[in-house]
Design a protein around this motif. Sequence first.
Motif, PDB file in Angstrom:
ATOM      1  N   GLN A 143       0.800  -1.226   0.000  1.00 58.77           N
ATOM      2  CA  GLN A 143       0.000   0.000   0.000  1.00 58.77           C
ATOM      3  C   GLN A 143       0.833   1.277   0.000  1.00 58.77           C
ATOM      4  O   GLN A 143       0.293   2.360  -0.166  1.00 58.77           O
ATOM      5  CB  GLN A 143      -0.915   0.019   1.235  1.00 58.77           C
ATOM      6  CG  GLN A 143      -1.881  -1.140   1.295  1.00 58.77           C
ATOM      7  CD  GLN A 143      -2.664  -1.144   2.596  1.00 58.77           C
ATOM      8  OE1 GLN A 143      -2.968  -0.092   3.157  1.00 58.77           O
ATOM      9  NE2 GLN A 143      -2.978  -2.322   3.092  1.00 58.77           N
ATOM     10  N   GLY A 144       2.134   1.135   0.253  1.00 55.46           N
ATOM     11  CA  GLY A 144       3.004   2.308   0.300  1.00 55.46           C
ATOM     12  C   GLY A 144       3.223   2.790   1.718  1.00 55.46           C
ATOM     13  O   GLY A 144       2.384   2.589   2.596  1.00 55.46           O
ATOM     14  N   ILE A 145       4.345   3.439   1.920  1.00 53.85           N
ATOM     15  CA  ILE A 145       4.724   3.926   3.245  1.00 53.85           C
ATOM     16  C   ILE A 145       3.720   4.936   3.784  1.00 53.85           C
ATOM     17  O   ILE A 145       3.482   5.006   4.993  1.00 53.85           O
ATOM     18  CB  ILE A 145       6.159   4.526   3.221  1.00 53.85           C
ATOM     19  CG1 ILE A 145       6.684   4.792   4.639  1.00 53.85           C
ATOM     20  CG2 ILE A 145       6.229   5.790   2.400  1.00 53.85           C
ATOM     21  CD1 ILE A 145       7.104   3.577   5.373  1.00 53.85           C
ATOM     22  N   GLU A 146       3.091   5.694   2.891  1.00 53.85           N
ATOM     23  CA  GLU A 146       2.129   6.709   3.342  1.00 53.85           C
ATOM     24  C   GLU A 146       0.896   6.094   4.006  1.00 53.85           C
ATOM     25  O   GLU A 146       0.195   6.759   4.753  1.00 53.85           O
ATOM     26  CB  GLU A 146       1.719   7.638   2.190  1.00 53.85           C
ATOM     27  CG  GLU A 146       0.980   6.967   1.057  1.00 53.85           C
ATOM     28  CD  GLU A 146       1.863   6.239   0.042  1.00 53.85           C
ATOM     29  OE1 GLU A 146       1.302   5.600  -0.862  1.00 53.85           O
ATOM     30  OE2 GLU A 146       3.105   6.292   0.150  1.00 53.85           O
TER      31      GLU A 146
ATOM     32  N   LEU B 242       8.834   2.582  14.458  1.00 52.67           N
ATOM     33  CA  LEU B 242       8.457   1.402  13.674  1.00 52.67           C
ATOM     34  C   LEU B 242       9.104   1.463  12.289  1.00 52.67           C
ATOM     35  O   LEU B 242       9.671   0.484  11.810  1.00 52.67           O
ATOM     36  CB  LEU B 242       6.934   1.313  13.552  1.00 52.67           C
ATOM     37  CG  LEU B 242       6.382   0.226  12.634  1.00 52.67           C
ATOM     38  CD1 LEU B 242       6.791  -1.162  13.096  1.00 52.67           C
ATOM     39  CD2 LEU B 242       4.855   0.336  12.559  1.00 52.67           C
ATOM     40  N   THR B 243       9.052   2.616  11.671  1.00 53.70           N
ATOM     41  CA  THR B 243       9.611   2.783  10.331  1.00 53.70           C
ATOM     42  C   THR B 243      11.128   2.596  10.337  1.00 53.70           C
ATOM     43  O   THR B 243      11.680   1.942   9.449  1.00 53.70           O
ATOM     44  CB  THR B 243       9.239   4.163   9.763  1.00 53.70           C
ATOM     45  OG1 THR B 243       7.824   4.305   9.813  1.00 53.70           O
ATOM     46  CG2 THR B 243       9.705   4.318   8.342  1.00 53.70           C
ATOM     47  N   ILE B 244      11.789   3.142  11.342  1.00 52.76           N
ATOM     48  CA  ILE B 244      13.245   2.985  11.449  1.00 52.76           C
ATOM     49  C   ILE B 244      13.599   1.504  11.553  1.00 52.76           C
ATOM     50  O   ILE B 244      14.513   1.020  10.889  1.00 52.76           O
ATOM     51  CB  ILE B 244      13.804   3.772  12.655  1.00 52.76           C
ATOM     52  CG1 ILE B 244      13.730   5.276  12.363  1.00 52.76           C
ATOM     53  CG2 ILE B 244      15.231   3.362  12.978  1.00 52.76           C
ATOM     54  CD1 ILE B 244      13.934   6.145  13.589  1.00 52.76           C
ATOM     55  N   GLU B 245      12.845   0.777  12.364  1.00 57.77           N
ATOM     56  CA  GLU B 245      13.106  -0.667  12.522  1.00 57.77           C
ATOM     57  C   GLU B 245      12.867  -1.398  11.195  1.00 57.77           C
ATOM     58  O   GLU B 245      13.627  -2.300  10.830  1.00 57.77           O
ATOM     59  CB  GLU B 245      12.237  -1.247  13.622  1.00 57.77           C
ATOM     60  CG  GLU B 245      12.568  -2.666  13.919  1.00 57.77           C
ATOM     61  CD  GLU B 245      13.218  -2.880  15.269  1.00 57.77           C
ATOM     62  OE1 GLU B 245      13.649  -4.016  15.490  1.00 57.77           O
ATOM     63  OE2 GLU B 245      13.294  -1.954  16.075  1.00 57.77           O
ATOM     64  N   LEU B 246      11.830  -1.002  10.462  1.00 57.21           N
ATOM     65  CA  LEU B 246      11.583  -1.606   9.139  1.00 57.21           C
ATOM     66  C   LEU B 246      12.767  -1.361   8.205  1.00 57.21           C
ATOM     67  O   LEU B 246      13.209  -2.267   7.496  1.00 57.21           O
ATOM     68  CB  LEU B 246      10.321  -1.024   8.504  1.00 57.21           C
ATOM     69  CG  LEU B 246       8.991  -1.557   8.959  1.00 57.21           C
ATOM     70  CD1 LEU B 246       7.857  -0.730   8.353  1.00 57.21           C
ATOM     71  CD2 LEU B 246       8.837  -3.013   8.587  1.00 57.21           C
ATOM     72  N   ILE B 247      13.248  -0.135   8.213  1.00 61.86           N
ATOM     73  CA  ILE B 247      14.375   0.223   7.345  1.00 61.86           C
ATOM     74  C   ILE B 247      15.609  -0.588   7.736  1.00 61.86           C
ATOM     75  O   ILE B 247      16.291  -1.158   6.877  1.00 61.86           O
ATOM     76  CB  ILE B 247      14.654   1.737   7.402  1.00 61.86           C
ATOM     77  CG1 ILE B 247      13.522   2.496   6.691  1.00 61.86           C
ATOM     78  CG2 ILE B 247      16.000   2.076   6.788  1.00 61.86           C
ATOM     79  CD1 ILE B 247      13.569   4.004   6.875  1.00 61.86           C
TER      80      ILE B 247
ATOM     81  N   THR C 273      10.769   2.407  -2.101  1.00 68.48           N
ATOM     82  CA  THR C 273       9.851   1.987  -1.047  1.00 68.48           C
ATOM     83  C   THR C 273       9.824   2.978   0.106  1.00 68.48           C
ATOM     84  O   THR C 273       8.776   3.300   0.637  1.00 68.48           O
ATOM     85  CB  THR C 273      10.235   0.590  -0.526  1.00 68.48           C
ATOM     86  OG1 THR C 273      10.227  -0.324  -1.628  1.00 68.48           O
ATOM     87  CG2 THR C 273       9.265   0.101   0.533  1.00 68.48           C
ATOM     88  N   PHE C 274      10.996   3.476   0.493  1.00 63.73           N
ATOM     89  CA  PHE C 274      11.103   4.341   1.662  1.00 63.73           C
ATOM     90  C   PHE C 274      11.466   5.785   1.296  1.00 63.73           C
ATOM     91  O   PHE C 274      11.971   6.523   2.138  1.00 63.73           O
ATOM     92  CB  PHE C 274      12.135   3.769   2.636  1.00 63.73           C
ATOM     93  CG  PHE C 274      11.729   2.459   3.238  1.00 63.73           C
ATOM     94  CD1 PHE C 274      10.803   2.404   4.264  1.00 63.73           C
ATOM     95  CD2 PHE C 274      12.255   1.267   2.766  1.00 63.73           C
ATOM     96  CE1 PHE C 274      10.421   1.196   4.819  1.00 63.73           C
ATOM     97  CE2 PHE C 274      11.881   0.055   3.315  1.00 63.73           C
ATOM     98  CZ  PHE C 274      10.956   0.021   4.346  1.00 63.73           C
ATOM     99  N   LYS C 275      11.193   6.180   0.048  1.00 66.84           N
ATOM    100  CA  LYS C 275      11.627   7.486  -0.446  1.00 66.84           C
ATOM    101  C   LYS C 275      11.198   8.642   0.454  1.00 66.84           C
ATOM    102  O   LYS C 275      11.994   9.523   0.758  1.00 66.84           O
ATOM    103  CB  LYS C 275      11.119   7.717  -1.866  1.00 66.84           C
ATOM    104  CG  LYS C 275      11.689   8.987  -2.491  1.00 66.84           C
ATOM    105  CD  LYS C 275      11.328   9.081  -3.934  1.00 66.84           C
ATOM    106  CE  LYS C 275      12.513   8.573  -4.706  1.00 66.84           C
ATOM    107  NZ  LYS C 275      12.394   8.558  -6.114  1.00 66.84           N
ATOM    108  N   GLU C 276       9.944   8.664   0.866  1.00 63.43           N
ATOM    109  CA  GLU C 276       9.462   9.768   1.701  1.00 63.43           C
ATOM    110  C   GLU C 276      10.329   9.940   2.929  1.00 63.43           C
ATOM    111  O   GLU C 276      10.716  11.047   3.279  1.00 63.43           O
ATOM    112  CB  GLU C 276       8.025   9.498   2.169  1.00 63.43           C
ATOM    113  CG  GLU C 276       6.968   9.920   1.194  1.00 63.43           C
ATOM    114  CD  GLU C 276       5.583   9.690   1.777  1.00 63.43           C
ATOM    115  OE1 GLU C 276       5.351  10.054   2.941  1.00 63.43           O
ATOM    116  OE2 GLU C 276       4.748   9.146   1.055  1.00 63.43           O
TER     117      GLU C 276
END
Length: 183
Positions: free
Chosen positions: A23-26, A54-59, A97-100
Amino acid sequence: MPKILENPKESILSYAKEIVLTQGIENLTMREVSKKSGIAVGTIYNYFPTKSILTIELIENYWYEYLNIVDDIDKNFDDLFIKLQEIFKQMNFFVDTFKEIWIKNYSSEYTDDGLNRKNVFLDKLYKKLEKILIKEQDKKTIHLSIDPYIIAKFLILNFMMMAQMNQFEYEDFDKIIKDYLSK
């Protein structure tokens, strides 16, 4: 009866990754992760107090998956330049994927510790590519007139820049690298 999870943190990360990829990071929200996973929002916040964390851990998880991907690319392709192209393609996927987040670098939670972890990852990546370059030099398929670690660093940092900016075609970069490494 409440759902008992063997490893709730990994389950949350898995569902969050699925949301980001489909669905995208947004569209990544704690509520969406809860809805997808069936894990209570409060439980998610116990493991990840903010979306940024959460996002940092995903990255970071993706970074370490990427190191395994680089190993697979090294094993599955014989030609160095195809390996480099595949390494770039996978990095480009990550950046898309994580551009934003990558461009905004919006996370106030991304502390010096986070930057240190990023640098540790990058150093591991440079060393993996350095080994690939040394192996190719030993096979006499390329000539290295500069320290292979420096060339590896140059390649990876350029891959990152090309993936972020989309202003330089990989094919042109490939020509430059082939010309340099073939001398």
